[in-house]
Design a protein around this motif. Structure first.
Motif, short mmCIF file in Angstrom:
data_model
loop_
_atom_site.label_atom_id
_atom_site.label_comp_id
_atom_site.label_asym_id
_atom_site.label_seq_id
_atom_site.Cartn_x
_atom_site.Cartn_y
_atom_site.Cartn_z
N ALA A 121 -12.40 -14.87 -42.21
CA ALA A 121 -11.25 -14.89 -43.12
C ALA A 121 -9.94 -14.95 -42.36
CB ALA A 121 -11.28 -13.65 -44.02
N HIS A 122 -9.96 -14.54 -41.08
CA HIS A 122 -8.76 -14.60 -40.24
C HIS A 122 -8.79 -15.80 -39.31
CE1 HIS A 122 -7.45 -10.47 -41.33
NE2 HIS A 122 -8.74 -10.24 -41.44
N GLY A 123 -9.77 -16.68 -39.48
CA GLY A 123 -9.87 -17.84 -38.60
C GLY A 123 -10.31 -17.49 -37.20
N VAL A 124 -11.04 -16.38 -37.05
CA VAL A 124 -11.45 -15.88 -35.74
C VAL A 124 -12.95 -16.03 -35.59
CG1 VAL A 124 -11.60 -13.85 -34.25
CG2 VAL A 124 -9.53 -14.26 -35.60
N GLU A 125 -13.37 -16.59 -34.46
CA GLU A 125 -14.79 -16.69 -34.13
C GLU A 125 -15.15 -15.49 -33.26
OE1 GLU A 125 -18.72 -18.11 -33.83
OE2 GLU A 125 -17.08 -18.64 -35.18
N ALA A 126 -15.95 -14.57 -33.80
CA ALA A 126 -16.30 -13.34 -33.08
C ALA A 126 -17.74 -12.97 -33.39
CB ALA A 126 -15.35 -12.20 -33.47
N PRO A 127 -18.70 -13.66 -32.79
CA PRO A 127 -20.11 -13.33 -33.06
C PRO A 127 -20.45 -11.94 -32.55
CG PRO A 127 -19.93 -14.89 -31.25
CD PRO A 127 -18.56 -14.77 -31.83
N PRO A 128 -21.19 -11.15 -33.33
CA PRO A 128 -21.45 -9.77 -32.95
C PRO A 128 -22.52 -9.64 -31.88
CG PRO A 128 -22.54 -10.26 -35.01
CD PRO A 128 -21.74 -11.48 -34.66
N ALA A 129 -22.43 -8.55 -31.13
CA ALA A 129 -23.46 -8.15 -30.17
C ALA A 129 -23.95 -6.76 -30.56
CB ALA A 129 -22.90 -8.12 -28.75
N ILE A 130 -25.19 -6.45 -30.16
CA ILE A 130 -25.79 -5.16 -30.54
C ILE A 130 -26.16 -4.37 -29.30
CG2 ILE A 130 -28.19 -5.98 -30.69
CD1 ILE A 130 -28.33 -4.28 -33.36
N TRP A 131 -26.00 -3.05 -29.40
CA TRP A 131 -26.28 -2.10 -28.32
C TRP A 131 -27.23 -1.05 -28.88
CZ3 TRP A 131 -22.85 -2.72 -23.90
CH2 TRP A 131 -21.87 -3.72 -24.10
N ILE A 132 -28.39 -0.90 -28.28
CA ILE A 132 -29.43 -0.01 -28.80
C ILE A 132 -29.92 0.88 -27.66
CG2 ILE A 132 -31.72 0.07 -29.87
CD1 ILE A 132 -31.20 -2.85 -30.81
N GLY A 133 -30.04 2.17 -27.95
CA GLY A 133 -30.56 3.05 -26.89
C GLY A 133 -30.67 4.48 -27.34
N ASN A 134 -30.99 5.34 -26.38
CA ASN A 134 -30.99 6.77 -26.66
C ASN A 134 -29.67 7.37 -26.18
OD1 ASN A 134 -31.78 6.40 -23.97
ND2 ASN A 134 -33.78 7.31 -24.23
N ARG A 135 -29.66 8.57 -25.65
CA ARG A 135 -28.38 9.19 -25.27
C ARG A 135 -27.89 8.55 -23.97
NH1 ARG A 135 -31.09 13.94 -27.14
NH2 ARG A 135 -30.04 14.85 -28.96
N VAL A 136 -27.23 7.41 -24.10
CA VAL A 136 -26.77 6.65 -22.94
C VAL A 136 -25.25 6.76 -22.83
CG1 VAL A 136 -26.60 4.35 -21.91
CG2 VAL A 136 -28.70 5.04 -23.06
N THR A 137 -24.77 6.89 -21.61
CA THR A 137 -23.34 6.89 -21.32
C THR A 137 -22.97 5.60 -20.61
OG1 THR A 137 -23.15 9.30 -21.15
CG2 THR A 137 -21.50 8.00 -20.00
#
Length: 340
Positions: free
Chosen positions: A140-156
């Motif tokens: 809607a803002h004319g921005v191309e921003a494909p999402p990325a995913i982060w999966i894990g346990n208690r990670v810093t």
């Protein structure tokens, strides 16, 4: 940490289809967007249980292997360096999402589980269909921003910066962000440029037990820090170049983030220029370095139009606005000169 950092400013009432992007970019500072993604199906599944969230992910998984980091319990959920800063303390592995989730599930109740961290995997590449009920409306803002995913346990994720702007959405679990303005690079003790735990240089300070005798300037960094604690359904805007230290706080956590840049595709990352400057300028005599500092201030860091404003427009060349044609010419010129 000994200090009590300021809290990040909050906005409530935002919706995925009404992102306040102009306000966020104009402010140029971190902002918590409380409840932005409350309605995501993944958020709702995670509120039921970790198992429900895992099942929801697997409903959309296409079976493609994906990269992840694995570390033994001694890693303490912190992908980092071994002594000497030349090797990492985790292994880079590839596997299926169902196998990774099964390993995490097998250790949900362990006080010191092995580290599992799926980091920055494109959502569309491995979870087609997930975005139908779990997305932000950047288009809607004319921005191309494909999402990325982060999966894990208690990670810093140790403190680092990213060049693009970022909206990080806490989908499952909880996360604590500690953020620093770009000028605090001098007080954060960045580690090697390579190897790195996640692609960018990270602070070598252990935020859980900072050694101020070894890293005394970190106390000054803490005086400028800001903290944001996200529940599932919350999001955080992280402006370009702000340092951020990210702690996942539950036995199972999922984050979805969106990186985007206001620059056109033909403008490359400034990291290329940084490497070139270290190669060409850093080790010169101090008087030469100071002279080059002035040159860069004139041509690069000052007003964009200044260096060419006294010249007729047809004579400005690279001193004029950078368009795609000029970008191609400069790229070809640099490649030719570097290959001599």
């Amino acid at each position: 940490m000994a200090a009590s950092p300021a809290r990040v400013r909050e906005i409530r009432g935002s919706r995925p289809d009404q992102l306040p992007l102009p306000e966020l970019l104009a402010g140029g500072e971190p902002v918590v967007l409380r409840g932005l993604v409350d309605g995501w199906s993944l958020v709702q599944a995670g509120r039921d249980s970790a198992r429900a969230a895992m099942d929801h992910l697997l409903e959309h998984y296409n079976g493609r292997p994906l990269p992840y980091s694995w570390g033994p319990p001694e890693t303490r959920g912190r992908p980092f360096y071994q002594d000497g800063f030349t090797r990492l303390n985790t292994e880079a592995r590839r596997g299926t999402l169902d196998a990774v989730l099964a390993d995490i599930a097998a250790h949900l109740d362990d006080p010191s589980p092995p580290t599992h961290y799926v980091a920055s995997v494109p959502v569309d590449g491995v979870l087609p269909g997930l975005r139908a009920a779990n997305d932000l409306d950047f288009a809607a803002h004319g921005v191309e921003a494909p999402p990325a995913i982060w999966i894990g346990n208690r990670v810093t994720a140790s403190c680092h910066y990213d060049a693009p702007d970022n909206i990080a959405c806490c989908a499952v679990g909880r996360r604590r962000f500690t953020l620093f303005p770009p000028a605090q690079v001098h007080n954060l003790y960045p580690g090697p440029l390579e190897p790195t735990p996640g692609g960018q240089a990270v602070s070598v300070v252990d935020f859980d037990a900072p050694d101020l005798a070894r890293y005394p300037r970190f106390a000054e960094a803490l005086a400028h820090a800001r903290v944001a604690e996200l529940q599932a359904g919350d999001a955080l805007f992280i402006p370009s170049m702000w340092w951020h230290h990210v702690q996942a706080l539950e036995p199972f956590n999922v984050l979805v983030n969106y990186w985007w840049s206001s620059m056109p595709a033909w403008i490359p990352t400034p990291m290329h220029a940084l490497y070139h400057a270290m190669w060409a300028i850093r080790d010169r005599p101090e008087r030469e370095k100071q002279a080059w500092r002035e040159i860069f201030e004139y041509y690069v860091f000052g007003p964009a139009e200044r260096a060419g404003e006294h010249l007729p427009e047809p004579a400005r060349g690279a001193l004029g606005p950078m368009d795609e044609t000029m970008a191609r010419r400069m790229r070809a010129m640099l490649i030719a000169r570097l290959n001599r």
